[in-house]
Design an enzyme around this catalytic site. Structure first.
Site, PDB file in Angstrom:
ATOM      1  N   ASN A  49      66.479 -18.372  88.284  1.00  0.00           N
ATOM      2  CA  ASN A  49      66.303 -18.258  86.841  1.00  0.00           C
ATOM      3  C   ASN A  49      66.376 -16.793  86.426  1.00  0.00           C
ATOM      4  OD1 ASN A  49      63.705 -18.012  88.148  1.00  0.00           O
ATOM      5  ND2 ASN A  49      62.668 -18.441  86.222  1.00  0.00           N
ATOM      6  N   GLU A  62      69.278 -23.853  88.177  1.00  0.00           N
ATOM      7  CA  GLU A  62      70.298 -24.879  88.427  1.00  0.00           C
ATOM      8  C   GLU A  62      71.604 -24.513  87.738  1.00  0.00           C
ATOM      9  OE1 GLU A  62      66.352 -27.150  87.791  1.00  0.00           O
ATOM     10  OE2 GLU A  62      67.233 -25.229  87.235  1.00  0.00           O
TER      11      GLU A  62
END
Length: 143
Positions: A49, A62
């Site tokens: 992140n 992701e």
């Protein structure tokens, strides 16, 4: 029926997610996340992140892993994805990332959640995003 990935591949995903989490930029939330994805060809891509002071501009781990895959080798189908958080707890992909993963995963592909010191647990993707909206929904012209 979905089948969990082999232990070898699960360990590869964990190592890649650990590398990702080591590079996470989470100064605002203090919630570093690493993610790794496994293609059907056996390739592994990691992400982390990346927060931003303007919160909506942050990037989920992701999404970073998917971007790495697409920018490196192009579009691939995924066999599995793993999300790792830097706490002794587990977290699943957020709603937006579930939709992002849907572009590359079949319903039976596995998604794993892991936390530091905890064994990953996995479920088929269809359990995380039932009735997913995808390209098949765009195939029919609007009348």
């Amino acid at each position: 029926m979905s089948e969990p990935v082999e232990r070898y591949d699960l360990e590869r995903l964990l190592r890649a997610a650990q590398e990702g989490i080591a590079h996470a930029y989470a100064p605002y939330s203090g919630f570093p996340v690493g993610a790794a994805i496994l293609t059907v060809a056996g390739e592994v891509f990691a992400g982390c992140n990346v927060e931003n002071a303007a919160y909506p501009l942050g990037l989920c781990a992701e999404a970073a892993a998917l971007g790495s895959m697409v920018s490196t080798v192009g579009h691939r189908r995924l066999r599995a994805a793993l999300v790792l958080i830097a706490r002794p707890a587990r977290a699943w992909p957020c709603g937006g990332c579930r939709q992002r993963l849907q572009e590359f995963m079949e319903a039976q592909a596995m998604v794993y959640a892991a936390g530091l010191g905890l064994e990953p647990i996995g479920v088929p993707f269809a359990q995380l995003l039932p009735w997913a909206f995808g390209g098949h929904d765009l195939a029919e012209p609007m009348t």
